[in-house]
Design a protein around this motif. Structure first.
Motif, PDB file in Angstrom:
ATOM      1  N   SER A 161      10.274 -10.503  -0.253  1.00 11.28           N
ATOM      2  CA  SER A 161      10.640  -9.529  -1.289  1.00 11.28           C
ATOM      3  C   SER A 161       9.684  -8.328  -1.304  1.00 11.28           C
ATOM      4  CB  SER A 161      10.625 -10.199  -2.682  1.00 11.28           C
ATOM      5  OG  SER A 161       9.292 -10.597  -2.995  1.00 11.28           O
ATOM      6  N   LEU A 162       8.583  -8.517  -0.568  1.00 14.99           N
ATOM      7  CA  LEU A 162       7.561  -7.449  -0.665  1.00 14.99           C
ATOM      8  C   LEU A 162       8.003  -6.149   0.040  1.00 14.99           C
ATOM      9  CD1 LEU A 162       4.118  -9.252  -0.198  1.00 14.99           C
ATOM     10  CD2 LEU A 162       5.076  -8.193  -2.250  1.00 14.99           C
ATOM     11  N   GLU A 163       8.629  -6.307   1.203  1.00 13.48           N
ATOM     12  CA  GLU A 163       8.958  -5.093   1.969  1.00 13.48           C
ATOM     13  C   GLU A 163       9.919  -4.161   1.199  1.00 13.48           C
ATOM     14  OE1 GLU A 163      10.007  -5.668   6.056  1.00 13.48           O
ATOM     15  OE2 GLU A 163      10.468  -3.529   6.281  1.00 13.48           O
ATOM     16  N   PRO A 164      11.049  -4.758   0.619  1.00 15.12           N
ATOM     17  CA  PRO A 164      11.903  -3.844  -0.173  1.00 15.12           C
ATOM     18  C   PRO A 164      11.144  -3.213  -1.344  1.00 15.12           C
ATOM     19  CG  PRO A 164      12.933  -6.013   0.117  1.00 15.12           C
ATOM     20  CD  PRO A 164      11.564  -6.135   0.688  1.00 15.12           C
ATOM     21  N   PHE A 165      10.254  -4.049  -1.912  1.00 15.26           N
ATOM     22  CA  PHE A 165       9.456  -3.521  -3.031  1.00 15.26           C
ATOM     23  C   PHE A 165       8.603  -2.321  -2.565  1.00 15.26           C
ATOM     24  CE2 PHE A 165       5.404  -4.047  -5.609  1.00 15.26           C
ATOM     25  CZ  PHE A 165       5.916  -3.430  -6.748  1.00 15.26           C
ATOM     26  N   PHE A 166       7.954  -2.516  -1.400  1.00 20.33           N
ATOM     27  CA  PHE A 166       7.127  -1.412  -0.857  1.00 20.33           C
ATOM     28  C   PHE A 166       7.978  -0.184  -0.524  1.00 20.33           C
ATOM     29  CE2 PHE A 166       3.559  -4.410   0.896  1.00 20.33           C
ATOM     30  CZ  PHE A 166       3.089  -4.583  -0.397  1.00 20.33           C
ATOM     31  N   LEU A 167       9.217  -0.446   0.032  1.00 16.74           N
ATOM     32  CA  LEU A 167      10.083   0.692   0.393  1.00 16.74           C
ATOM     33  C   LEU A 167      10.460   1.507  -0.842  1.00 16.74           C
ATOM     34  CD1 LEU A 167      12.393  -0.839   3.130  1.00 16.74           C
ATOM     35  CD2 LEU A 167      10.862   1.140   3.362  1.00 16.74           C
ATOM     36  N   ARG A 168      10.663   0.763  -1.965  1.00 13.50           N
ATOM     37  CA  ARG A 168      10.987   1.487  -3.198  1.00 13.50           C
ATOM     38  C   ARG A 168       9.816   2.403  -3.619  1.00 13.50           C
ATOM     39  NH1 ARG A 168      13.292  -3.242  -4.916  1.00 13.50           N
ATOM     40  NH2 ARG A 168      11.555  -3.735  -6.317  1.00 13.50           N
TER      41      ARG A 168
END
Ligand code: G6P
Length: 754
Positions: free
Chosen positions: A64-71
């Protein structure tokens, strides 16, 4: 304009230098401030994302971290975000994380402030922040900010700064030019007033207050210069021809000297088949001739002798003195009509009685005036013709040439013109009767320096100008400003060569006494008085003869024991007043001699004829007394010649109080020629004066003449002319600077070189 450029170019250079130093500094500071802000922002983001990050780590939900970082990276400035777990687990990062950032060597990016990384995408700021879970370190959060916007802003700042400095420079330049334009005229006027000496007395008269400190300095400088000259004048031990030559060389750099007078110093006269040389009976010639011998140069005068034309060259010049030529005499020829109108008419029937106030009514005729103007023009043309340089020193002499200074000044504006008025100047009321009074004053005020014998005559002249012309008179400096020129009105008491030329006193006093007595058939112990004059009604010859008669009435013991020898040089014989005067004098002498015919020797010997200087000196040296009874006389050089001739320290001078000389020779017996009894008493006193008293009086007077001889008279005028030329040059420089400013020049008044 040139002045403005001279100021504006350095101004822009200075501003350029400032911009060159300041812009990189501002740029650097701006970048640092932005980097620090972004780093603080990174800390803020790290704190904000701590909790969601911990939850995901606790839950083991790393995906879940990567989408969070992309946001998070949707923020345009946050370029990339990454997470490196402790212990080398799989890192999680947005795809934009530069490959140079690896979890294994994060240490190089740690530190309080972020680390700038130059990547192919541009400059990036890398900030690394720890992440902990339940107090134990769990990993490192990597936040990468895009720094390219900083570069963009920095470029914009530089651009603004550049425009700012250009604007600032232009504004300062505009203000400066405006102020300079406004104040320049005031400066120039102030400086010119200062150089003319007008601001020296009243500093408040300056247009520009900024000049006041300069005024102080200039005042000091000028007074130093003047003091230097004064002291040079005062300390000069002996005034000789050499002194004069030295002044010409040092003060005036050998500048040419041109003298203009009506009477010439040497007259060639036809006598049968031969040509005789005459020295005219003229105070002016007596004074000027030794000066010209010392200075060389050219003397322009009326060629009045019957053989004058026979001896000149093609340029009407002849070297004089003929035996040993020392200077050039340029003769100007006048027609009979010109001589009649200019010399006999306007000068001697008009101006001469006008200025002397000797009870002879001046006669003014328009035809005479017209000739006077024409002859002045003729002499102006001769002067211009003789001038070898544009700025000669021209000495204009006497009432024959009142118009000449202006005419010369108009043709040779750089010439230094010294006009000397050898006769008295009357008060304004008396002068005011002349129909051409303004034209005469205007002509005289063309000179740089205008000289009179006495302060009294200077005062009269300045009063006359004040009364009759629209001129500015400065009584402090004694200057007259008129038609853009400044004329200094100065007192220069004329004098003679003292000691006299050796040839004039070569014959011993005893020999002179013996020869003169023998010539007149008088015994050796016979008392003799002498009078030496032109046969002119201003000389008081009638009054003198009347005094001799009165002496014999009051003191009959002198009858047959005293003879008064009157040498009377014929002069201006075509004028009716002079013919009548001669007849009256001859008749009076005859009457008195008749009256005392019983005495063995006549009381009066009247010699109406021309005498050469050596003959006159013989009479001076032979006499027991000399009597000068002018009714009005500018100076009277006979009195000075008599004193100078008496190297035996004997003889008594009786002197009219109405001569300029009476102010300098108070040891003479001063008389009022209108008071016959007083004059007769003076004659008796002189004839009975003990030798000791004679010696004491003559010694004092000779001392004064030795100190104030004719070389000093001329030297002072030349020194003043030199000082004036120096001031003129300063003024020229100011004017040259002014000429660089066309707008100012168009409005400014014309200064004049002296
Ligand atoms: C006075 C005048 C002189 C003049 C002299 C002789 O001294 O001031 O300018 O030369 O008389 O007068 P005369 O008319 O004979 O030249």
């Amino acid at each position: 304009m040139r002045l403005s450029l001279r100021f504006i170019i350095p101004l822009f250079l200075a501003l350029g230098a400032i911009a060159y130093a300041v812009v990189p500094l501002v740029d650097k500071l701006t970048v640092q401030w932005f980097e620090r802000d972004l780093d603080i922002r990174a800390t803020l983001i790290a704190n904000t994302v701590q909790e969601p990050l911990r939850n995901a780590i606790r839950a083991g939900n790393r995906s879940s971290l990567e989408p969070f970082f992309l946001r998070l990276t949707q923020d345009e400035r946050l370029f990339a975000v990454g997470y490196c777990p402790v212990g080398g687990g799989e890192p999680v990062a947005t795809p934009s994380l530069p490959s140079e950032i690896r979890c294994t060597d994060l240490a190089r990016f740690s530190g309080e402030e972020g680390h700038v990384l130059q990547s192919p995408d541009g400059p990036l700021l890398v900030s690394v922040r720890p992440v902990d879970v339940e107090g134990a370190p769990a990993g490192m959060l990597v936040l990468v900010h895009d720094l390219s916007f900083v570069a963009r802003r920095s470029a914009e700042t530089r651009k603004y700064l550049f425009y700012f400095f250009v604007g600032l420079g232009a504004t300062i330049a505009l203000i400066t030019v405006a102020i300079a334009q406004l104040s320049w005229r005031g400066w120039v006027q102030g400086l010119r007033a200062l150089l003319r000496g007008e601001g020296l007395v009243r500093p408040d008269s300056f247009a520009a207050p900024e000049l006041r400190p300069i005024a102080r300095d200039l005042r000091a400088l000028i007074s130093d210069l003047e003091a230097e000259h004064r002291s040079r004048d005062d300390e000069q031990l002996a005034w000789t021809p050499d002194t004069l030559r030295a002044i010409l060389q040092s003060e005036l750099r050998g500048q040419e000297v041109i003298v203009v007078s009506n009477r010439e110093p040497y007259i060639h006269v036809r006598a049968g088949d031969s040509v005789e040389l005459w020295r005219p009976a003229s105070g002016l010639v007596t004074a000027l001739e030794p000066i010209m011998r010392a200075c060389s140069g050219t003397w322009i005068a009326h060629g009045s002798g019957s053989a004058d034309r026979d001896v000149v060259d093609v340029h009407d010049r002849v070297g004089v003195p003929p035996a040993h030529p020392a200077y050039q005499l340029r003769r100007v020829w006048l027609t009979t009509e010109q001589e009649a109108g200019y010399y006999y008419g306007f000068a001697n029937e008009g101006l001469w009685p006008l200025c002397h106030i000797a009870h002879v009514r001046p006669t003014f005729r328009t035809a005479d005036w017209e000739q006077y103007v024409a002859v002045n023009r003729k002499f102006a043309a001769a002067t211009i013709d003789e001038a070898k340089s544009p700025d000669p020193i021209v000495l204009v002499h006497d009432y024959h040439f009142a118009l000449l200074p202006r005419m010369i000044q108009e043709a040779l504006p750089a010439a230094t013109i010294i006009a000397f008025w050898h006769i008295p100047w009357p008060n304004p009321e008396a002068f005011g009767i002349c129909p051409w009074r303004e034209a005469l004053l205007d002509g005289m005020l063309g000179s740089s320096i205008l000289g009179f014998h006495t302060r009294f005559h200077c005062n009269n002249f300045v009063d006359t100008v004040d009364r009759l012309l629209e001129a500015r008179v400065d009584r402090e400096m004694f200057t007259v400003s008129y038609r853009g020129n400044v004329t200094a009105v100065k007192r220069y008491p004329i004098s003679i060569e003292c000691p006299p030329p050796a040839e004039l006193v070569a014959k011993g006093v005893e020999q002179c006494r013996a020869e003169v007595r023998r010539r007149h058939g008088l015994p050796a112990d016979h008392a003799i008085g002498v009078g030496v004059d032109r046969l002119d009604y201003t000389k008081g010859i009638e009054e003198r003869l009347r005094a001799v008669e009165r002496l014999l009435e009051m003191h009959p013991e002198w009858a047959g024991r005293f003879t008064f020898i009157q040498i009377a040089a014929p002069t201006r014989g075509r004028i009716g007043q002079y013919q009548e005067y001669e007849a009256r004098v001859r008749a009076m002498a005859a009457r008195i001699n008749d009256r005392f015919a019983a005495a063995q020797h006549s009381p009066i010997a009247l010699l109406v004829e021309h005498h050469q200087p050596d003959e006159i000196y013989e009479y001076y040296r032979a006499a027991d007394l000399c009597m000068v009874t002018s009714l009005h006389d500018g100076m009277n050089l006979v009195s000075k010649e008599f004193v100078a001739s008496r190297d035996d320290e004997r003889g008594v001078l009786i002197l009219s109080r109405f001569t300029g000389a009476a102010r300098e020779l108070p040891e003479a017996l001063i008389v009022n020629p209108y008071d016959t009894d007083e004059c007769a008493t003076a004659l008796h006193l002189a004839l009975s004066m003990p030798l000791g008293e004679q010696r004491a009086r003559i010694r004092l007077m000779r001392g004064l003449l030795q100190d104030f001889n004719v070389y000093r008279w001329a030297g002072r005028m030349l020194i003043d002319a030199a000082a004036m030329r120096r001031r003129g040059r300063l003024l020229e420089r100011a004017a040259a600077a002014e000429r660089t400013r066309p707008a100012v020049r168009a409005r400014g008044g014309g200064g004049r070189r002296r």
